[in-house]
Every structure is written in structure tokens, then in C-alpha cells.
Design an enzyme around this catalytic site. Structure first.
Site, PDB file in Angstrom:
ATOM      1  N   ARG A   1       0.722  -1.037  -0.150  1.00  0.00           N
ATOM      2  CA  ARG A   1      -0.018   0.031  -0.028  1.00  0.00           C
ATOM      3  C   ARG A   1       0.798   1.120  -0.186  1.00  0.00           C
ATOM      4  NH1 ARG A   1      -5.104  -1.394   2.355  1.00  0.00           N
ATOM      5  NH2 ARG A   1      -5.164  -3.699   2.627  1.00  0.00           N
TER       6      ARG A   1
ATOM      7  N   LYS B   1     -15.673   8.654  11.915  1.00  0.00           N
ATOM      8  CA  LYS B   1     -16.239   8.505  10.659  1.00  0.00           C
ATOM      9  C   LYS B   1     -17.298   9.777  10.431  1.00  0.00           C
ATOM     10  CE  LYS B   1     -13.966   4.156   9.966  1.00  0.00           C
ATOM     11  NZ  LYS B   1     -14.009   2.665  10.362  1.00  0.00           N
TER      12      LYS B   1
ATOM     13  N   HIS C   1     -20.083   2.123  10.801  1.00  0.00           N
ATOM     14  CA  HIS C   1     -20.429   2.660   9.671  1.00  0.00           C
ATOM     15  C   HIS C   1     -21.885   3.205   9.450  1.00  0.00           C
ATOM     16  CE1 HIS C   1     -16.522   2.119   7.661  1.00  0.00           C
ATOM     17  NE2 HIS C   1     -16.642   0.847   8.559  1.00  0.00           N
TER      18      HIS C   1
ATOM     19  N   SER D   1     -19.232 -15.091  15.917  1.00  0.00           N
ATOM     20  CA  SER D   1     -18.613 -13.929  15.114  1.00  0.00           C
ATOM     21  C   SER D   1     -19.071 -14.287  13.527  1.00  0.00           C
ATOM     22  CB  SER D   1     -17.187 -13.908  15.471  1.00  0.00           C
ATOM     23  OG  SER D   1     -16.558 -12.819  14.675  1.00  0.00           O
TER      24      SER D   1
HETATM   25  C1  LIG Z   1     -13.041   2.050  11.133  1.00  0.00           C
HETATM   26  C2  LIG Z   1     -13.546   0.937  11.799  1.00  0.00           C
HETATM   27  C3  LIG Z   1     -13.501   0.592  13.125  1.00  0.00           C
HETATM   28  C4  LIG Z   1     -12.412   1.292  13.907  1.00  0.00           C
HETATM   29  O1  LIG Z   1     -12.682   2.390  14.095  1.00  0.00           O
HETATM   30  P1  LIG Z   1     -11.608   3.730  14.288  1.00  0.00           P
HETATM   31  O2  LIG Z   1     -12.314   4.852  15.125  1.00  0.00           O
HETATM   32  O3  LIG Z   1     -11.273   4.173  12.911  1.00  0.00           O
HETATM   33  O4  LIG Z   1     -10.494   3.071  15.107  1.00  0.00           O
HETATM   34  C5  LIG Z   1     -14.176  -0.252  13.876  1.00  0.00           C
HETATM   35  N1  LIG Z   1     -15.120  -1.144  13.104  1.00  0.00           N
HETATM   36  C6  LIG Z   1     -15.214  -1.125  11.848  1.00  0.00           C
HETATM   37  C7  LIG Z   1     -16.280  -1.757  10.924  1.00  0.00           C
HETATM   38  C8  LIG Z   1     -14.675  -0.142  11.148  1.00  0.00           C
HETATM   39  O5  LIG Z   1     -14.569   0.054   9.895  1.00  0.00           O
END
Ligand SMILES: *Cc1c(COP(=O)(O)O)cnc(C)c1O
Length: 425
Positions: free
Chosen positions: A21, A247, A216, A136
């Protein structure tokens, strides 16, 4: 002993597997999101970011920036310690109240990231339950897999979103045994959604605990941004709701919410919570401002959904192989790691469009893709520009279009995840 050689060989291995990457060196521009300055090949140029997880552009929201600046000016830059040792700032206490309210839970606990929250909470919960069996989903994020592994508990992996498979595993374990079901609401690479109500039904039937990752979805779904569990009126049926502040909320940090007792236990036992410095007041104040805004304002959510829908339609109308997605995530199939990387290089170099290639092991081989995340700030004109750039790239590199009259290509066989963490997140 030539130590460096081992590191070189390890990196060579990554190259050989075509999953080396390269970071894009970016400078985001407040007021111009999703535009950013990209530095590469000795030049600096303006590009459009199409793969940001700042899903609603809250990272540049005036209220969020103002809260951050105000808290930093008043309380300084750092937290000053771990939560136990002078690091529990008042803004952090307020943030936890805000999060508990967001999900309708008694209490919340904030961690330094979403990754840490999953790793620390899942491992601690499963360790505190005698002879716990963890169930899981096979597509769970690397942070959840780490939590499962670190717990030392027995685990069974159920096929992605397959409630019949989950039920057979629950049945085999019996009602008496402690069981923790861990899964996500929105899966970020395909943009599909878990059958949360059915999983909650099974948890009730077999007396299992439930832990959902809404990373998400928080901020983006539900009338107040409480995620898919809020949208579907299911928050009260899930024991632990986990999310990120990094996010859609546009800042940094992760959290869990649940009963006061459960939160108190994790707070008291999780090394990843106890032995690390708390998030600084400026970050937590900014996160609170963002959550508060999105509790009241539907405009960002509506605009995000509208632009995601439009992007799917416009790209599909051009014959591009848009993969089925129930959410704001727009995956476009390339189906080959080399081509996927070349497509991204061309998009950035020739078109000033930044999309990160998504290759194995993040997704199964043969399903390498571009993962596009339209936000409220991706205008109709930007969507059209994206389409033209993709068509030019597809033609230039000979990437297959969608078969006429058919929806984009289906997902291929699942792989069992994953010793190597997903990165995209
Ligand atoms: C990005 C992500 C995390 C981690 O979250 P961060 O705050 O970026 O550490 C946890 N679970 C999923 C599904 C993610 O995509």
C-alpha cells in the site's frame, strides 16, 4: 544477524502478493471538502477525495471546529493522564452522557479509537463471562477479530449474515452456556446490512448477549443518527452498541454503550481502557458538538443518501459495474488487483480523483473494487465528472463493464477472515 533483511523480506512478500500500500499525502481544505491538496511526484495539486470516511463532512463543520478551538483555548492540548489519573475531563463526561442518550442506553464508555473500543470491550466482556462462546460474523472487522482472539474464549464463525447458520451454532451450544454474538450493522466493503431483528430474536431464544458494531452507521441512519438499530427501533434489543467518533462524526475516538453495570465492568477490567491517556478535551468537545448537531439535523443524512443514490444511478447508467449496496457505500467492481491499482493511479494522476483500491485480503480475490463514498458535498457536477473519469479509465485499461441489462456482478465466494487486518476501515 542482519535484522533489516527480515523486514525487507516481509515487505517483499507484501509486494509479491500485490497488496503493498502507498499512502496518499493529503491536506484537506476546510470549506472546500471533498477537495484536498495532494503532494506527489514533486508537485502539489488539488484533487477530489471520493473515498473519505468523513461521510457527512462533519470534520469541517463550523460548530465542530469552534468547539475544538474553544476547548483547546480554555483547557489546553492534552488530557493530562489516563482516565483514572487526572485524565477525566468534563467534556469527556459530557460526551459519554451524549452517547448513552444517542443509543438509549444507561451508560457509555469512550476509548481512544473505535479499534481500541472493539478490541478492549469484546475481549473483556468475553473474559468476564465463564466459558463464554463467541459467535462472530465471518466478515467482522479486524478490530473485532482482535477482541475475539484476545479474549481467549472459544469462537465459532457464522457465515456472513446467515441466521440459519448462527442458529445452528447457538443450538449446539445450548441455552445455559454464556454466549456473545458479535456482528456489524453496515458492512463497509459491500454496503450490506445485518438482519438485526432476526439476530436479536435468536439471542433471546437462546439466551445470548449481543454486541453490534455500528461504526459505518452512527450519525448517518436513524432519526437522530443512532444508527441502523435506531432506524429499525432495535437499540433496546441489543446489549452493546459500539461506534466511532472518527467517521460520520468527523473527529476521533470510539465507544461502547450498554447497561451501567456492563460499562462499569469494562471500565474496571479492560487494559486498553485503563492504561492509556484519555482523549483530550478539544477532541471530545468537538465530538459532542458533532453528535448534538446530527441529533437535530436531518439535512446531512438526506443529502448523503441522495448523492449516494445519484452516484449509483449515474455510474450504472454508464454501464459501470456498480455492485449491489443497500447503503451510502458505492462499490464498483474491477475484479483484478493489478487493474484496480492501475485504475486508482490513473484516476489520481490523470483526473485528480482520489479513490483507494480495495484488494485482497480486505475483500475476496476476484472482487477487487473501488469503494466510493459520496457525501453531501459531492455535488451532481462532481458525480458527473467522476463518471466521465471512470469511463475513460475503464476504456483505457480495458476493465470489464457490467453485462448489458444485468445488475453489477454478484459477490463471489466468501473467504474466512482474516489473519491480516482489513485496513480500509
Ligand atoms: C473503522 C472501523 C473501526 C475502527 O474505528 P476507528 O475509530 O477508525 O478506530 C471499527 N469497526 C469497523 C467496522 C470499522 O470500519
Amino acid at each position: 544477524m542482519n535484522y533489516q533483511r527480515f523486514f525487507e523480506e516481509a515487505v517483499d512478500q507484501v509486494h509479491a502478493e500485490r497488496r503493498y500500500r502507498v499512502f496518499a499525502d493529503l491536506e484537506r481544505v476546510v470549506g472546500a471538502f471533498p477537495k484536498a491538496i495532494w503532494r506527489g511526484n514533486g508537485e502539489a495539486k488539488e484533487i477530489t477525495v471520493w473515498c473519505s470516511n468523513d461521510y457527512l463532512g462533519m470534520g469541517q463543520h463550523p460548530d465542530v471546529i469552534a468547539a475544538m478551538q474553544e476547548a483547546a483555548a480554555r483547557m489546553g492540548s492534552g488530557a493530562g493522564g489516563t482516565r483514572n489519573i487526572s485524565g477525566t475531563s468534563h467534556p469527556l463526561v459530557e460526551l459519554e452522557d451524549e452517547l448513552a442518550d444517542l443509543h438509549g442506553k444507561e451508560a457509555a464508555l469512550v476509548f481512544t479509537s473505535g479499534f481500541v473500543s472493539n478490541e478492549a470491550a469484546i475481549s473483556t466482556i468475553a473474559r468476564l463471562l465463564p466459558n463464554c462462546l463467541i459467535l462472530s460474523d465471518e466478515l467482522n472487522h479486524a478490530s473485532m477479530i482482535e477482541g475475539v482472539r484476545r479474549s481467549g474464549a472459544e469462537k465459532k464463525i457464522f457465515r456472513h449474515n446467515d441466521v440459519a447458520h448462527l442458529e445452528s451454532l447457538l443450538q449446539a451450544a445450548g441455552r445455559e452456556r454464556a454466549k456473545l454474538i458479535v456482528f456489524e450493522s453496515v458492512y463497509s466493503m459491500d454496503g450490506d446490512i445485518a438482519p438485526i431483528a432476526e439476530i436479536a430474536d435468536l439471542a433471546e431464544k437462546y439466551n445470548a448477549m449481543t454486541y453490534i458494531d455500528e461504526v459505518h452507521a452512527v450519525g448517518m441512519y436513524g432519526g437522530r443518527g443512532g444508527g441502523i438499530t435506531e432506524r429499525e427501533g432495535l437499540a433496546h434489543r441489543i446489549d452493546v452498541i459500539e461506534g466511532t467518533l472518527a467517521k460520520a462524526f468527523g473527529t476521533l475516538g470510539g465507544y461502547i454503550t450498554g447497561t451501567r453495570t456492563l460499562i462499569d465492568a469494562v471500565r474496571s477490567y479492560a487494559p486498553g481502557f485503563i492504561f492509556t491517556t484519555a482523549l483530550p478535551p478539544a477532541i471530545t468537545a468537538a465530538a459532542t458538538a458533532s453528535i448534538r448537531h446530527l441529533k437535530r439535523s436531518q439535512a446531512e443524512r438526506d443529502a448523503q443518501q441522495a448523492q449516494a443514490k445519484r452516484a449509483k444511478e449515474v455510474l450504472a447508467a454508464a454501464g459501470l459495474p456498480v455492485m449491489p449496496s443497500e447503503t451510502h457505500i458505492v462499490p464498483v467492481l474491477v475484479g483484478d488487483p493489478e487493474l484496480c491499482k492501475m485504475a486508482c493511479d490513473r484516476l489520481l494522476g490523470k483526473h485528480g480523483i482520489y479513490i483507494q483500491p480495495i484488494n485482497y485480503p480486505t475483500v475476496p480475490r476476484g472482487t477487487e473494487r473501488l469503494r466510493i463514498t459520496p457525501t453531501p458535498f459531492h455535488t451532481d457536477a462532481l458525480v458527473d465528472t467522476l463518471r466521465d473519469a471512470l469511463v475513460e479509465t475503464w476504456d483505457a485499461l480495458g476493465i470489464p463493464y457490467a453485462a448489458a441489462g444485468q445488475p453489477a456482478v454478484a459477490k463471489t465466494d466468501r473467504i474466512i477472515p482474516l489473519l491480516v487486518p482489513k485496513s480500509g476501515g
